[in-house]
Design a protein around this motif. Structure first.
Motif, PDB file in Angstrom:
ATOM      1  N   ASN A   1       0.818  -1.210   0.000  1.00 60.74           N
ATOM      2  CA  ASN A   1       0.000   0.000   0.000  1.00 60.74           C
ATOM      3  C   ASN A   1       0.852   1.260   0.000  1.00 60.74           C
ATOM      4  O   ASN A   1       0.461   2.284  -0.571  1.00 60.74           O
ATOM      5  CB  ASN A   1      -0.937  -0.005   1.210  1.00 60.74           C
ATOM      6  CG  ASN A   1      -2.016  -1.070   1.096  1.00 60.74           C
ATOM      7  OD1 ASN A   1      -2.220  -1.651   0.029  1.00 60.74           O
ATOM      8  ND2 ASN A   1      -2.700  -1.350   2.196  1.00 60.74           N
ATOM      9  N   CYS A   2       2.028   1.214   0.635  1.00 60.89           N
ATOM     10  CA  CYS A   2       2.929   2.372   0.630  1.00 60.89           C
ATOM     11  C   CYS A   2       3.471   2.624  -0.776  1.00 60.89           C
ATOM     12  O   CYS A   2       3.539   3.778  -1.228  1.00 60.89           O
ATOM     13  CB  CYS A   2       4.075   2.153   1.610  1.00 60.89           C
ATOM     14  SG  CYS A   2       3.591   2.218   3.352  1.00 60.89           S
ATOM     15  N   ILE A   3       3.854   1.563  -1.473  1.00 61.97           N
ATOM     16  CA  ILE A   3       4.344   1.719  -2.848  1.00 61.97           C
ATOM     17  C   ILE A   3       3.225   2.241  -3.742  1.00 61.97           C
ATOM     18  O   ILE A   3       3.448   3.080  -4.619  1.00 61.97           O
ATOM     19  CB  ILE A   3       4.891   0.384  -3.371  1.00 61.97           C
ATOM     20  CG1 ILE A   3       6.127  -0.037  -2.568  1.00 61.97           C
ATOM     21  CG2 ILE A   3       5.235   0.482  -4.853  1.00 61.97           C
ATOM     22  CD1 ILE A   3       6.698  -1.388  -2.969  1.00 61.97           C
ATOM     23  N   GLN A   4       2.001   1.762  -3.509  1.00 63.60           N
ATOM     24  CA  GLN A   4       0.862   2.243  -4.286  1.00 63.60           C
ATOM     25  C   GLN A   4       0.645   3.737  -4.054  1.00 63.60           C
ATOM     26  O   GLN A   4       0.319   4.476  -4.984  1.00 63.60           O
ATOM     27  CB  GLN A   4      -0.395   1.457  -3.899  1.00 63.60           C
ATOM     28  CG  GLN A   4      -1.610   1.729  -4.770  1.00 63.60           C
ATOM     29  CD  GLN A   4      -1.429   1.205  -6.178  1.00 63.60           C
ATOM     30  OE1 GLN A   4      -0.891   0.134  -6.392  1.00 63.60           O
ATOM     31  NE2 GLN A   4      -1.865   1.974  -7.153  1.00 63.60           N
ATOM     32  N   ALA A   5       0.851   4.203  -2.817  1.00 61.62           N
ATOM     33  CA  ALA A   5       0.706   5.624  -2.515  1.00 61.62           C
ATOM     34  C   ALA A   5       1.770   6.445  -3.233  1.00 61.62           C
ATOM     35  O   ALA A   5       1.483   7.515  -3.791  1.00 61.62           O
ATOM     36  CB  ALA A   5       0.794   5.846  -1.002  1.00 61.62           C
ATOM     37  N   LEU A   6       3.012   5.961  -3.225  1.00 63.66           N
ATOM     38  CA  LEU A   6       4.084   6.674  -3.926  1.00 63.66           C
ATOM     39  C   LEU A   6       3.819   6.727  -5.429  1.00 63.66           C
ATOM     40  O   LEU A   6       4.024   7.760  -6.071  1.00 63.66           O
ATOM     41  CB  LEU A   6       5.429   5.997  -3.648  1.00 63.66           C
ATOM     42  CG  LEU A   6       5.916   5.980  -2.197  1.00 63.66           C
ATOM     43  CD1 LEU A   6       7.229   5.218  -2.095  1.00 63.66           C
ATOM     44  CD2 LEU A   6       6.083   7.392  -1.662  1.00 63.66           C
ATOM     45  N   ALA A   7       3.352   5.619  -5.984  1.00 64.15           N
ATOM     46  CA  ALA A   7       3.086   5.577  -7.425  1.00 64.15           C
ATOM     47  C   ALA A   7       1.920   6.486  -7.801  1.00 64.15           C
ATOM     48  O   ALA A   7       1.954   7.150  -8.847  1.00 64.15           O
ATOM     49  CB  ALA A   7       2.803   4.138  -7.853  1.00 64.15           C
ATOM     50  N   MET A   8       0.901   6.537  -6.967  1.00 61.84           N
ATOM     51  CA  MET A   8      -0.252   7.380  -7.265  1.00 61.84           C
ATOM     52  C   MET A   8       0.127   8.857  -7.258  1.00 61.84           C
ATOM     53  O   MET A   8      -0.434   9.660  -8.010  1.00 61.84           O
ATOM     54  CB  MET A   8      -1.366   7.126  -6.245  1.00 61.84           C
ATOM     55  CG  MET A   8      -2.676   7.824  -6.577  1.00 61.84           C
ATOM     56  SD  MET A   8      -3.968   7.542  -5.351  1.00 61.84           S
ATOM     57  CE  MET A   8      -3.316   8.466  -3.957  1.00 61.84           C
ATOM     58  N   CYS A   9       1.109   9.211  -6.434  1.00 61.05           N
ATOM     59  CA  CYS A   9       1.553  10.599  -6.338  1.00 61.05           C
ATOM     60  C   CYS A   9       2.749  10.891  -7.231  1.00 61.05           C
ATOM     61  O   CYS A   9       3.419  11.922  -7.063  1.00 61.05           O
ATOM     62  CB  CYS A   9       1.882  10.944  -4.888  1.00 61.05           C
ATOM     63  SG  CYS A   9       0.447  10.884  -3.782  1.00 61.05           S
ATOM     64  N   LYS A  10       3.060   9.963  -8.145  1.00 62.78           N
ATOM     65  CA  LYS A  10       4.120  10.149  -9.147  1.00 62.78           C
ATOM     66  C   LYS A  10       5.475  10.395  -8.497  1.00 62.78           C
ATOM     67  O   LYS A  10       6.244  11.262  -8.933  1.00 62.78           O
ATOM     68  CB  LYS A  10       3.762  11.306 -10.088  1.00 62.78           C
ATOM     69  CG  LYS A  10       2.373  11.241 -10.700  1.00 62.78           C
ATOM     70  CD  LYS A  10       2.180   9.970 -11.506  1.00 62.78           C
ATOM     71  CE  LYS A  10       0.853   9.987 -12.238  1.00 62.78           C
ATOM     72  NZ  LYS A  10      -0.316   9.961 -11.323  1.00 62.78           N
ATOM     73  N   MET A  11       5.809   9.631  -7.478  1.00 61.92           N
ATOM     74  CA  MET A  11       7.102   9.732  -6.821  1.00 61.92           C
ATOM     75  C   MET A  11       7.987   8.560  -7.219  1.00 61.92           C
ATOM     76  O   MET A  11       7.496   7.464  -7.480  1.00 61.92           O
ATOM     77  CB  MET A  11       6.933   9.766  -5.295  1.00 61.92           C
ATOM     78  CG  MET A  11       6.299  11.033  -4.771  1.00 61.92           C
ATOM     79  SD  MET A  11       6.205  11.033  -2.969  1.00 61.92           S
ATOM     80  CE  MET A  11       7.952  10.875  -2.550  1.00 61.92           C
TER      81      MET A  11
END
Length: 295
Positions: free
Chosen positions: A241-251
């Motif tokens: 879920n943390c990686i998904q959050a980073l990917a959603m925010c284009k990081m």
């Protein structure tokens, strides 16, 4: 058992892009000026307008000497020799497997490019060809390295190392390939109780800690009957879920950003990490910590 659902109107949607707050890398939008200097050459994803070099796609700037190009944020994977990839077997053919690696064409894994069980080095026989489906079959996930790139863009893979081979229990996550930061190693044993394989093709594999000393059979052991402790499963779910959050925010996604996001996410439950507000909060806090390192 009651369940909670989060329903929001279109006017209440959260802006998940924090690209404008990032120091590295900067996400360029179409029409945005990259540089006003004339000594740079125009590469893919750029165009000239009134003496300025501008971006024609949304993506990350790449520079090689004086050549500037913009790598699209949303694109298929363009492989390079030496890349680490995670793929799925799609077809078993004569002396080869076809692998989905998020590229325009399926990649090729030759029978002669794998280590057979036992790690023995010998010529592949007809018996080995008949047993190909016992080694790898449709639906199996593997980690491999790009050995060569053909003229039509097809990638040739190999797994001639105990680091590569069939993947067992874990979670597969797909992100944009441009968000995977290139580094010396893409295999990470995180101190939070999980291992991560960051494929250059945008496929990320999260699994229990990998012990290389046990991988002595050529990368064909899956241990599907082994029970994963609850604590490790929770760590895997939180990392996912943390990686998904980073990917959603284009990081950019790499070991340090994942660890920082994991630490910032501890104030939320694993389920709460799926809420857009929590995902943006974690991404902003992670970006702040990363910017402190750069200073």
């Amino acid at each position: 058992m009651s369940q909670k659902f989060h329903i929001r109107l279109a006017s209440q949607r959260v802006n998940t892009s924090i690209a404008e707050n990032q120091r590295y890398p900067k996400i360029f939008t179409p029409g945005e000026t990259i540089t006003k200097q004339n000594e740079f050459m125009r590469g893919h994803g750029t165009y000239e307008d009134n003496g300025e070099l501008k971006s024609s796609v949304a993506g990350v700037r790449e520079q090689v000497n004086n050549l500037i190009s913009v790598k699209p944020l949303k694109s298929r994977y363009n492989g390079e020799v030496g890349d680490i990839v995670v793929g799925r077997i799609t077809e078993v053919q004569q002396k080869r497997w076809k692998v989905d690696t998020n590229a325009r064409l399926d990649s090729i894994l030759l029978l002669s490019s794998v280590n057979l069980p036992g790690g023995e080095l010998r010529r592949r026989s007809v018996e080995d060809e008949h047993m190909m489906r016992q080694y790898l079959q449709e639906g199996d996930l593997i980690s491999a390295e790009v050995q060569s790139v053909h003229s039509d863009g097809t990638l040739s893979l190999h797994t001639r190392s105990l680091r590569y081979g069939k993947l067992g229990q874990g979670v597969l996550l797909k992100v944009f390939p441009s968000l995977i930061q290139r580094s010396k190693t893409h295999f990470h044993n995180l101190p939070v109780g999980a291992s991560v394989i960051l494929g250059n093709n945008g496929f990320i594999w999260i699994c229990p800690i990998i012990n290389n000393s046990e991988d002595s059979v050529g990368g064909f052991v899956q241990n599907l009957e082994e029970k994963v402790p609850r604590q490790e499963r929770e760590s895997i779910g939180r990392i996912r879920n943390c990686i998904q959050a980073l990917a959603m925010c284009k990081m950019m996604i790499y070991d340090t950003s994942i660890l920082y996001a994991y630490e910032e996410s501890l104030k939320y439950s694993i389920v709460e990490l799926l809420v857009p507000e929590a995902m943006v909060d974690i991404a902003i806090l992670t970006q702040h910590r990363l910017s402190m390192i750069e200073v």
